[in-house]
Motif scaffolding. Sequence first.
Motif, PDB file in Angstrom:
ATOM      1  N   GLY A 103       0.826  -1.205   0.000  1.00  0.00           N
ATOM      2  CA  GLY A 103       0.000   0.000   0.000  1.00  0.00           C
ATOM      3  C   GLY A 103       0.861   1.257   0.000  1.00  0.00           C
ATOM      4  N   SER A 104       1.893   1.252   0.812  1.00  0.00           N
ATOM      5  CA  SER A 104       2.752   2.430   0.915  1.00  0.00           C
ATOM      6  C   SER A 104       3.506   2.698  -0.382  1.00  0.00           C
ATOM      7  CB  SER A 104       3.752   2.254   2.061  1.00  0.00           C
ATOM      8  OG  SER A 104       3.060   2.100   3.278  1.00  0.00           O
ATOM      9  N   LEU A 105       3.931   1.635  -1.036  1.00  0.00           N
ATOM     10  CA  LEU A 105       4.625   1.814  -2.313  1.00  0.00           C
ATOM     11  C   LEU A 105       3.689   2.441  -3.344  1.00  0.00           C
ATOM     12  CD1 LEU A 105       6.979  -1.121  -3.331  1.00  0.00           C
ATOM     13  CD2 LEU A 105       7.505   1.228  -2.714  1.00  0.00           C
ATOM     14  N   MET A 106       2.426   2.040  -3.282  1.00  0.00           N
ATOM     15  CA  MET A 106       1.442   2.616  -4.191  1.00  0.00           C
ATOM     16  C   MET A 106       1.277   4.114  -3.915  1.00  0.00           C
ATOM     17  SD  MET A 106      -0.692   2.559  -6.634  1.00  0.00           S
ATOM     18  CE  MET A 106      -0.530   0.833  -7.077  1.00  0.00           C
ATOM     19  N   ILE A 107       1.116   4.460  -2.645  1.00  0.00           N
ATOM     20  CA  ILE A 107       0.956   5.864  -2.260  1.00  0.00           C
ATOM     21  C   ILE A 107       2.155   6.685  -2.738  1.00  0.00           C
ATOM     22  CG2 ILE A 107       0.717   7.442  -0.302  1.00  0.00           C
ATOM     23  CD1 ILE A 107      -1.661   5.635  -0.654  1.00  0.00           C
ATOM     24  N   ALA A 108       3.335   6.138  -2.533  1.00  0.00           N
ATOM     25  CA  ALA A 108       4.546   6.852  -2.939  1.00  0.00           C
ATOM     26  C   ALA A 108       4.515   7.152  -4.436  1.00  0.00           C
ATOM     27  CB  ALA A 108       5.787   6.033  -2.583  1.00  0.00           C
ATOM     28  N   GLN A 109       4.110   6.172  -5.209  1.00  0.00           N
ATOM     29  CA  GLN A 109       4.064   6.379  -6.660  1.00  0.00           C
ATOM     30  C   GLN A 109       3.020   7.418  -7.049  1.00  0.00           C
ATOM     31  OE1 GLN A 109       4.590   2.911  -9.409  1.00  0.00           O
ATOM     32  NE2 GLN A 109       4.296   1.768  -7.523  1.00  0.00           N
ATOM     33  N   LEU A 110       1.867   7.350  -6.409  1.00  0.00           N
ATOM     34  CA  LEU A 110       0.807   8.303  -6.728  1.00  0.00           C
ATOM     35  C   LEU A 110       1.253   9.728  -6.398  1.00  0.00           C
ATOM     36  CD1 LEU A 110      -2.293   6.319  -5.423  1.00  0.00           C
ATOM     37  CD2 LEU A 110      -1.664   6.750  -7.800  1.00  0.00           C
ATOM     38  N   ASN A 111       2.064   9.846  -5.362  1.00  0.00           N
ATOM     39  CA  ASN A 111       2.549  11.160  -4.964  1.00  0.00           C
ATOM     40  C   ASN A 111       3.809  11.563  -5.719  1.00  0.00           C
ATOM     41  OD1 ASN A 111       0.471  11.266  -3.152  1.00  0.00           O
ATOM     42  ND2 ASN A 111       1.718  10.663  -1.382  1.00  0.00           N
TER      43      ASN A 111
END
Lengths: 334, 334
Positions: free
Chosen positions: A307-315
Amino acid sequence: MAAPARPTYAVIAKTAGVSEATVSRVLNGDDSVHPERARRVQEAVDKLGYKKNRVASALASGRTGLIAVVIDDDLSVFADPFYGTVTSGVSRILMENGLQTVLMVSPVGSLDGSVAHYLKSGEVDGAIFFALHSDILINSLKKLGLPLVITGTPHSSSDVAFVDTDNFGGGHSATKHLMSNGAKKVAIITGDIGTTAAKQRLDGYLQAYRESGHVPAKGLICEGDYSFEAGKAHCEKLLDAHPDVDGIFASNDLMALGALTVLRDRGIAVPEQVRVVGFDDSLIAQTSAPALTTIRQDVVALGEAAGSLMIAQLNGQDWEPVILPTELVIRASA
Amino acid sequence: MAAPARPTYAVIAKTAGVSEATVSRVLNGDDSVHPERARRVQEAVDKLGYKKNRVASALASGRTGLIAVVIDDDLSVFADPFYGTVTSGVSRILMENGLQTVLMVSPVGSLDGSVAHYLKSGEVDGAIFFALHSDILINSLKKLGLPLVITGTPHSSSDVAFVDTDNFGGGHSATKHLMSNGAKKVAIITGDIGTTAAKQRLDGYLQAYRESGHVPAKGLICEGDYSFEAGKAHCEKLLDAHPDVDGIFASNDLMALGALTVLRDRGIAVPEQVRVVGFDDSLIAQTSAPALTTIRQDVVALGEAAGSLMIAQLNGQDWEPVILPTELVIRASA
DNA sequence: CTGAAAGCGCTTACAG
DNA sequence: CTGAAAGCGCTTACAG
């Protein structure tokens, strides 16, 4: 139908005495708004219990706020609590970041199956994959610029974000534990060797052997598939071909349980005559008899990392693949 | 960002030579459109590979196409594959009907927790609940007109749609099986008695006793909580207080496994001296030693039934609660 | 049976 | 720093 009339920007704007554009800016954290006006907007929002309409926001912005969790398999995978547990870890992190989790359980198959179409049609902002059998869809989605995270190590070496357990380290420490407790002839029952995890656990086993200065005898490496039956069958064969086997590393707990069953049936004492180590630290490791020594992987943490890796990419932030450590859990079987 | 420019109604309308309204009608199955024009629209759709933009559709129609699956508990519930399996059943049915599954795993708690707010804010078209600890949120959502389905029997007798396993029948047939195999003194280790399922299984047990013309001795009814530890602890107590117990019905497989562990440790032969029956037919029932006789519930079907009940409500069709039958699976333990 | 038009509730250049 | 205005891509009375 469901909700009683919810306030809209129009209402917030009026009660705060600003334009809708300003409301939008405040609600999206644009700090160019004058603090005093921002405060007024915030007050109106609080007072009216305003909550942004996600759908309208999505249409206007082109971002849906939805992340797909794609499990490349059929319903049966849920017999293994692994996936459910990872999913809930993912879900928690996404929700904390205002994103929703859309669950899709279906063999991904080709490039133009329904899941592939769905992901390509812009209905989600990103996709997280479990149990991926091939990288072709990944590569195709990557080209479209869709943020992706793979749970598990990718097959090919594209630059896709992924999270995984340290399977190599786990396999290594399982095997080493068996050896340091006196086992001389340690066999491995691998998982589905088509998965990177199974290969890495095997590599860890081989590395431990190498360090011991020995070489595993022919026939000590058994290709299993993570199932209880494979654990039983390979243990039978192993005992027949190598009656002096004194250590078995099974690549998951379920196969270890299969091995324990065979050993018990044959009246072979565990751990006195044969030591057994599993992998996962699932429920069955605690409830088996004897209780199973195993390699724990933190499945919830795996989901959260995804989940955190996804958030990082979106940001648009930098990210690196995440490899989570394992832990040897010593119980009665080795 | 993700998708390359997708065609819109404007494009379809132009290539089909009709208005956007007509396109909308065709795509929504309004059969008032002239067949010939409908055909032209369909052709354009096929040719251009058109897929409706869900978000725009949702904003215009007020229907989001999203169904929440709410698990009223924390992440730990996924240690039990039950929830994952039900969820995947739900998900499949919803997807077949063009709906998406949004997964929420969180204690629902009060009427104004974040989950409650989310559900009340119109971001989903309906909600399916698992493991619901209380009916207050349900009643409050019901008033808003939000379509609801509960997996499990509701606590209060509101007219909410629900699906459940025939827990009473399962408890009854488990107990009867023990008795008809000669067990005279049959104990039950119940699940968390705060759940309707545990109560119903107990009722089935009591009914079987009634039919046998006997009454369970004091102390034969043990209040467990579905955990492995409860199974062990109650089995210990049971054997101490009633050395002549010859049958145990555990309300789930995990507790049955706990009981089996204690029996083995004490050298009590199963099924010769004590017969044991579980409930669920989960993986551990097949892998335990001896393999566990148990009551199978069809968990995937339960999820599918929940999905179907939701669809029925969304379509304004009549529906009735669904109770799925159980099946006695005879293995070695009884 | 069909189309023009208003509208769903936000976001975002653009101009100031 | 701020607002007027156009627009996101559908749906749906309404009038014909």
